[in-house]
Design an enzyme around this catalytic site. Structure first.
Site, short mmCIF file in Angstrom:
data_model
loop_
_atom_site.label_atom_id
_atom_site.label_comp_id
_atom_site.label_asym_id
_atom_site.label_seq_id
_atom_site.Cartn_x
_atom_site.Cartn_y
_atom_site.Cartn_z
N CYS A 1 0.80 -1.22 0.00
CA CYS A 1 0.00 0.00 0.00
C CYS A 1 0.84 1.27 0.00
O CYS A 1 0.30 2.37 -0.16
CB CYS A 1 -0.93 0.00 1.20
N HIS B 1 -9.22 3.51 -1.56
CA HIS B 1 -7.84 3.03 -1.52
C HIS B 1 -7.48 2.24 -2.77
O HIS B 1 -7.42 1.01 -2.73
CB HIS B 1 -7.66 2.19 -0.26
#
Length: 411
Positions: free
Chosen positions: A90, A358
């Protein structure tokens, strides 16, 4: 920092879009976001000298690797340039930014394009979870979980509870603030979502458990999207500013950064940190590296935080590693209004990962882009009054990779 990096401009796509449903893919994202970024930065693609791309799993979700070449395919002006893809789960977008900054600081290049992107909603939820699970230690952790990352961050919540105690009301309030902020963000994934009574409580009907103690609104959603920024060194930025009648102090800059990586297995990280002041000492070190390089004394010198809150527990942990409060005390600033958009230290005024969405490879770039909007007064409905310095905190995996930036302007 010895060599400030200036952000001339950038753009992001709408994180609520499902590109596969529109019959579109990664190339289409790039052909949309790149012209918008160049227009905002007031540069031509031919002025770019190096390209860095953040992406976790293009080959798994879209069957496409070699994204450096895909960027060149999206804009002929970028053909022939050095272009590299970066993967750090991420934190992929942030590591692309770190690499671009190193390129400029080395003197090799003056102008860099950094783009992060991910196509993730084109597969089932279970398949997406399996693809994302490759960023954990495959075969060694979360092996019995249906959803690897909610399970692993539920383990973080369990460890937090064991060390400090944990009332779900803290997690629920953190999430509630995030979604309220996201409702005002025109590019947020959750801007139009409705939350009936009990959505942030321990209500098994409207807010069911997902894995462990984490509930539906404690968990961020992956999405499709891209974000891009154009970075420049001080000499180029000074010329760019002068040509537009601006003072260099008016241009947002990355004045400090931190980047550290710990071992992959979550259990190993937690075992090593027992008896210390922090669940994740390297996260604390990363953030304080950024403060030091920017010449700051700490969090009291910061106006806004853009932090990684893939889960509500991630946000709570990060609050404490910022130096805002001691370990186990994060609930105090969640409940007393400190982190709300009108509070003493607004956190994720645009909704963060929980509400803004996200798209994994894009998140770190989006954070820096949003930070530049804040410090130049261009954040629209999510603007924090008087914001001049923002710290961004992006993590990859189970806090394995940590990257922080200080973004500020002197004007």
């Amino acid at each position: 920092m010895a060599h400030d990096l200036y952000v001339l401009g950038g753009a992001q796509t709408d994180f609520a879009r499902n590109w596969a449903k529109e019959g579109l893919g990664l190339l289409d994202m790039l052909t949309e976001v790149l012209p918008a970024a160049f227009a905002d930065a007031q540069v031509q693609s031919s002025e770019v000298q190096v390209v860095h791309v953040g992406n976790l799993a293009g080959e798994l979700f879209a069957g496409q690797a070699q994204l450096g070449g895909l960027v060149a395919a999206a804009d002929p002006g970028l053909v022939g340039l050095p272009s590299t893809r970066h993967e750090a789960a991420c934190a992929s977008g942030s590591t692309a930014l770190v690499a671009a900054g190193a390129d400029i600081a080395s003197g090799r290049y003056d102008v860099a394009l950094v783009v992060g992107l991910e196509l993730m909603r084109n597969v089932s939820a279970k398949q997406a979870a399996d693809h994302l699970g490759t960023a954990a230690w495959a075969g060694r952790e979360a092996v019995d979980a249906e959803y690897a990352w909610p399970a692993l961050f539920a383990e973080v919540a369990d460890e937090y509870e064991a060390r400090y105690g944990l009332d779900h009301a803290v997690l629920g309030r953190f999430a509630e603030i995030a979604f309220a902020n996201g409702a005002d963000n025109p590019l947020a994934q959750a801007r139009d979502w409705a939350f009936p009574a009990g959505s942030f409580a321990e209500d098994d009907d409207v807010n069911p458990l997902v894995e462990g103690r984490l509930r539906k609104t404690d968990c961020g959603r992956i999405t499709d999207g891209a974000a891009a920024v154009v970075l420049a060194g001080p000499d180029y930025a000074a010329e760019w500013a002068a040509a537009r009648g601006l003072d260099l102090e008016q241009i947002p800059r990355l004045s400090g950064f931190g980047h550290r990586t710990d071992t992959l297995l979550l259990a190993d990280k937690l075992d090593a940190s027992r008896g210390t002041d922090h669940l994740f000492p390297h996260l604390h070190g990363t953030i304080h590296d950024a403060y030091r390089r920017a010449g700051l004394s700490g969090i009291d010198d910061v106006d806004v935080v853009e932090m990684h809150d893939c889960f509500s527990i991630t946000g709570l942990v990060t609050l404490e590693h910022l130096g805002l409060v001691a370990g186990g005390k994060g609930g105090e600033v969640v409940h007393d209004g400190t982190i709300e958009r009108t509070g003493r230290l607004p956190v994720n005024p645009g909704g963060g990962l929980l509400a803004a969405g996200h798209p994994v490879g894009a998140t770190g770039v989006r954070m820096v882009l949003d930070a530049t909007r804040q410090v130049t007064g261009r954040a629209g409905a999510v603007q924090v009054d008087g914001a001049r310095r923002v710290v961004t905190v992006n993590v990859g995996g189970s806090f394995t990779t940590a990257v922080a930036f200080v973004v500020e302007t002197g004007a």
